[in-house]
Design an enzyme around this catalytic site. Structure first.
Site, PDB file in Angstrom:
ATOM      1  N   HIS A  31      -4.893 -42.465  24.988  1.00 57.61           N
ATOM      2  CA  HIS A  31      -6.265 -42.203  25.415  1.00 57.61           C
ATOM      3  C   HIS A  31      -7.237 -43.301  24.991  1.00 57.61           C
ATOM      4  O   HIS A  31      -8.366 -43.356  25.472  1.00 57.61           O
ATOM      5  CB  HIS A  31      -6.740 -40.834  24.914  1.00 57.61           C
ATOM      6  CG  HIS A  31      -7.040 -40.750  23.454  1.00 57.61           C
ATOM      7  ND1 HIS A  31      -6.181 -40.197  22.524  1.00 57.61           N
ATOM      8  CD2 HIS A  31      -8.123 -41.142  22.752  1.00 57.61           C
ATOM      9  CE1 HIS A  31      -6.724 -40.240  21.334  1.00 57.61           C
ATOM     10  NE2 HIS A  31      -7.914 -40.819  21.438  1.00 57.61           N
TER      11      HIS A  31
ATOM     12  N   ASP B 145       0.744 -39.152  24.280  1.00 56.79           N
ATOM     13  CA  ASP B 145      -0.503 -39.837  23.961  1.00 56.79           C
ATOM     14  C   ASP B 145      -0.262 -41.091  23.130  1.00 56.79           C
ATOM     15  O   ASP B 145      -0.974 -41.372  22.163  1.00 56.79           O
ATOM     16  CB  ASP B 145      -1.476 -38.906  23.225  1.00 56.79           C
ATOM     17  CG  ASP B 145      -2.901 -39.475  23.205  1.00 56.79           C
ATOM     18  OD1 ASP B 145      -3.194 -40.344  24.044  1.00 56.79           O
ATOM     19  OD2 ASP B 145      -3.695 -39.071  22.333  1.00 56.79           O
TER      20      ASP B 145
ATOM     21  N   ASN C  61     -11.275 -43.982  15.333  1.00 56.85           N
ATOM     22  CA  ASN C  61     -10.123 -43.928  14.431  1.00 56.85           C
ATOM     23  C   ASN C  61      -8.817 -43.687  15.192  1.00 56.85           C
ATOM     24  O   ASN C  61      -7.730 -43.914  14.657  1.00 56.85           O
ATOM     25  CB  ASN C  61     -10.277 -42.823  13.388  1.00 56.85           C
ATOM     26  CG  ASN C  61     -10.909 -43.296  12.106  1.00 56.85           C
ATOM     27  OD1 ASN C  61     -11.923 -42.767  11.675  1.00 56.85           O
ATOM     28  ND2 ASN C  61     -10.318 -44.298  11.481  1.00 56.85           N
ATOM     29  N   SER C  62      -8.925 -43.205  16.432  1.00 57.31           N
ATOM     30  CA  SER C  62      -7.724 -42.915  17.219  1.00 57.31           C
ATOM     31  C   SER C  62      -6.837 -44.148  17.326  1.00 57.31           C
ATOM     32  O   SER C  62      -7.300 -45.244  17.627  1.00 57.31           O
ATOM     33  CB  SER C  62      -8.110 -42.446  18.627  1.00 57.31           C
ATOM     34  OG  SER C  62      -8.706 -41.185  18.591  1.00 57.31           O
TER      35      SER C  62
END
Length: 339
Positions: free
Chosen positions: A138, A183, A256-257
């Site tokens: 994402h 993901d 932070n992803s």
């Protein structure tokens, strides 16, 4: 004469006591005081103390319980040193990611469709010295953004840039492969000699142990937050997909992803992916266990997609009426077979 004799005796005793104090007692007490002062001073000076009793270990120590699977004792006396060590080990392996994409608006209030460029940021983990980087899908997939609004149309990423730790340069990245079901995505930059992150066995993560989240929150660059492991094997649903995650109270913010969740040794135990937000919610973030990324990452690098098995059959259900009409029995029949 008796008086004189008594006076003389007293005088001799007094002189005898005074001699004892001067020659024995006072030096003895002075020695004790001096010795105490020297020892106290030595133990107050770290370098002298280390030579006297040795340097204390800054590594977390634990004693496994016999049957509970938890730990019966944890030494956190050097918590600060642990955090500094973990941060210094993982920082060179974390990158900031910035993507650009085009937003086309079909809203006609201002005279027709308009086009603009937008940016988004995220984090990544260097997994090889020759430039492969693991991140969340994402982060680089604009279709998972706000394109659900019918009057906006988002293009695919027109530019993916990577910023390395301690390096003022920005590097162009290519999206090697993406997988929406897990993901996860893999990027590649043309640079060698990078510091690849070291992975831990995420199956061995225990509730309550030290955890550090590191990444590029809000585009600020390398930033860490510390906490503990709140839960393991936590099922979390997002956008119709359920992930089995590690839960932590280390702060995870936008950007932070794709960054790393590491243990006290600075080894990666998970990929920071989700957080809960809203009124009454605080300190609930989730990371994909690193063990579950290994096969996916290998497939993305080798095949640019994840290879999943499938039956390869097209079937048809025959109910009682249809089966009787065709002189067949009720059941599922193979209609066609894929090559």
């Amino acid at each position: 004469n008796n008086f004189n004799n008594y006076s003389n005796n007293s005088s001799r005793k007094s002189k005898s006591n005074g001699g004892f104090l001067k020659s024995v007692f006072v030096p003895f007490v002075s020695g004790i005081l001096g010795c105490s002062l020297v020892i106290g001073t030595c133990f107050g000076v770290p370098k002298i103390k280390e030579k006297l009793i040795g340097k204390s270990s800054s590594v977390l120590t634990s004693t496994p319980s016999t049957n509970s699977g938890t730990v019966s004792q944890i030494n956190l006396a050097n918590y600060s040193d642990t955090a500094v060590f973990a941060a210094n080990k993982i920082l060179p392996s974390i990158v900031g990611i910035e993507i650009q994409y085009t937003v086309t608006s079909s809203f006609f209030m201002f005279g027709g469709p308009s086009t603009s460029t937008s940016t988004a940021s995220g984090s990544g983990i260097i997994i090889s010295e020759d430039g492969y980087i693991l991140t969340n899908n994402h982060v680089v997939d604009t279709s998972s953004s706000s394109s659900s609004y019918s009057y906006y149309e988002l293009s695919e990423a027109t530019s993916v840039k990577v910023k390395l730790y301690g390096d003022d340069n920005t590097y162009d990245a290519k999206i090697v492969g993406q997988d929406s079901k897990t993901d996860l995505a893999v990027l590649k930059i043309e640079k060698n000699g990078l510091t690849a992150a070291e992975f831990a066995n995420s199956d061995e993560v225990k509730i309550g142990e030290f955890a550090m989240a590191i990444g590029n929150p809000l585009g600020l660059g390398s930033s860490i937050t510390c906490g503990v492991i709140s839960a393991v094997n936590r099922d979390v649903s997002s956008d119709g997909t359920t992930y089995t995650c590690i839960q932590t109270d280390a702060a995870i913010n936008s950007g932070n992803s794709g960054g790393a969740l590491v243990n006290s040794e600075g080894k990666v135990i998970g990929v920071n992916t989700l957080k809960l937000s809203g009124t009454g919610v605080e300190g609930i973030g989730f990371a994909i266990p690193i063990n579950s990324t290994l096969d996916v990452t290998q497939d993305l690098i080798e095949y640019q997609k994840v290879l999943r098995p499938y039956i390869g059959l097209a079937t048809i259900d025959l109910d009682e009426e249809l089966a009787k009409a065709n002189n067949l029995v009720v059941g599922v029949y193979v209609k066609s077979v894929d090559d």
